[in-house]
Write a protein that holds these residues in place. Structure first.
Motif, short mmCIF file in Angstrom:
data_model
loop_
_atom_site.label_atom_id
_atom_site.label_comp_id
_atom_site.label_asym_id
_atom_site.label_seq_id
_atom_site.Cartn_x
_atom_site.Cartn_y
_atom_site.Cartn_z
N ASP A 14 0.78 -1.24 0.00
CA ASP A 14 0.00 0.00 0.00
C ASP A 14 0.81 1.29 0.00
OD1 ASP A 14 -2.46 -1.34 0.03
OD2 ASP A 14 -2.33 -1.62 2.19
N ASN A 15 2.11 1.20 -0.22
CA ASN A 15 2.94 2.40 -0.15
C ASN A 15 2.44 3.51 -1.09
OD1 ASN A 15 5.17 3.93 0.81
ND2 ASN A 15 6.24 3.45 -1.08
N TRP A 16 2.10 3.19 -2.31
CA TRP A 16 1.63 4.20 -3.26
C TRP A 16 0.37 4.89 -2.74
CZ3 TRP A 16 3.84 5.86 -7.83
CH2 TRP A 16 3.06 6.72 -8.61
N ARG A 17 -0.61 4.07 -2.35
CA ARG A 17 -1.87 4.62 -1.84
C ARG A 17 -1.63 5.42 -0.55
NH1 ARG A 17 -3.17 -0.59 -3.49
NH2 ARG A 17 -4.61 -0.59 -5.25
N ALA A 18 -0.81 4.87 0.34
CA ALA A 18 -0.52 5.53 1.61
C ALA A 18 0.12 6.90 1.38
CB ALA A 18 0.39 4.65 2.47
N LYS A 102 -9.78 2.21 -2.19
CA LYS A 102 -10.37 2.81 -3.39
C LYS A 102 -9.41 3.75 -4.11
CE LYS A 102 -15.09 2.71 -1.59
NZ LYS A 102 -16.19 3.58 -1.10
N LEU A 103 -8.30 4.08 -3.47
CA LEU A 103 -7.29 4.90 -4.14
C LEU A 103 -6.58 4.04 -5.18
CD1 LEU A 103 -5.73 6.77 -1.10
CD2 LEU A 103 -7.05 7.79 -2.96
N LYS A 104 -6.24 4.63 -6.30
CA LYS A 104 -5.55 3.88 -7.35
C LYS A 104 -4.07 3.79 -7.05
CE LYS A 104 -8.93 4.98 -10.85
NZ LYS A 104 -9.23 5.66 -12.11
N ASN A 105 -3.48 2.64 -7.36
CA ASN A 105 -2.05 2.47 -7.17
C ASN A 105 -1.31 3.01 -8.40
OD1 ASN A 105 -2.27 0.50 -9.17
ND2 ASN A 105 -1.88 -1.22 -7.79
N SER A 106 -0.01 2.76 -8.48
CA SER A 106 0.80 3.28 -9.58
C SER A 106 0.38 2.73 -10.94
CB SER A 106 2.28 2.98 -9.33
OG SER A 106 2.49 1.58 -9.25
N GLU A 107 -0.34 1.63 -10.94
CA GLU A 107 -0.82 1.03 -12.19
C GLU A 107 -2.27 1.40 -12.48
OE1 GLU A 107 -0.10 -3.05 -11.26
OE2 GLU A 107 2.06 -2.88 -11.58
#
Length: 163
Positions: A14-18, A102-107
């Motif tokens: 979850d690093n991207w979303r976090a 619900k947040l989008k990741n790097s992809e």
């Protein structure tokens, strides 16, 4: 009031979303309007053994008054998230949970909603088992407009803890 917040989350998944939640203050006119300062420095932590990780977490919690648990699909199962919740409770930090699935990741993908880690923890109050999920509020970053409301959530968590 500006608060120092410790962010607890599943780093690998979850690093991207976090980071979207952790860094939302960057687009605010000033840090005070966001309602917190991000105390964590996850980028500096390297794999160096359990004692070193515990020491790093404990040091990061110093000076914080609130812990925000960013809840993704697997956060509930993470050893270090559970350690951070325990240490935050012992320290007397206010706590809150924020679903970030619900947040989008790097992809550009969202994720499945995970279980609330506060459901794992309880205290006994007046002879009754009280789960942390009864004590600490949870929110959804997307549905509850975390960008605009995170500072208010932090203040509520701090007030609820008497901080």
């Amino acid at each position: 009031m500006v608060r120092k917040v410790f962010f607890s989350f599943h780093f690998t998944r979850d690093n991207w979303r976090a980071n979207i939640a952790r860094n939302c203050w960057v687009t605010k006119p000033d840090r005070a309007s966001a309602g917190y300062i991000d105390k964590a420095e996850f980028e500096k932590l390297k794999k160096s053994g359990e004692a070193a990780i515990q020491k790093w977490i404990d040091e990061q919690l110093n000076g914080t008054s609130v812990t925000a648990v960013l809840i993704g699909a697997e956060t509930y199962t993470r050893k270090w998230v559970n350690y951070e919740i325990k240490q935050s409770y012992l320290k007397g930090n206010g706590m809150l949970g924020v679903y970030i699935h619900k947040l989008k990741n790097s992809e550009g993908r969202t994720d499945t909603r995970g279980s609330n880690p506060f459901d794992k923890w309880s205290i006994t109050r007046n002879g009754r088992k009280v789960f942390f999920s009864e004590l600490y509020s949870t929110y959804d970053w997307v549905s509850d407009n975390g960008y605009e409301n995170f500072g208010k959530w932090v203040e509520k968590a701090a007030a609820d803890a008497g901080r």
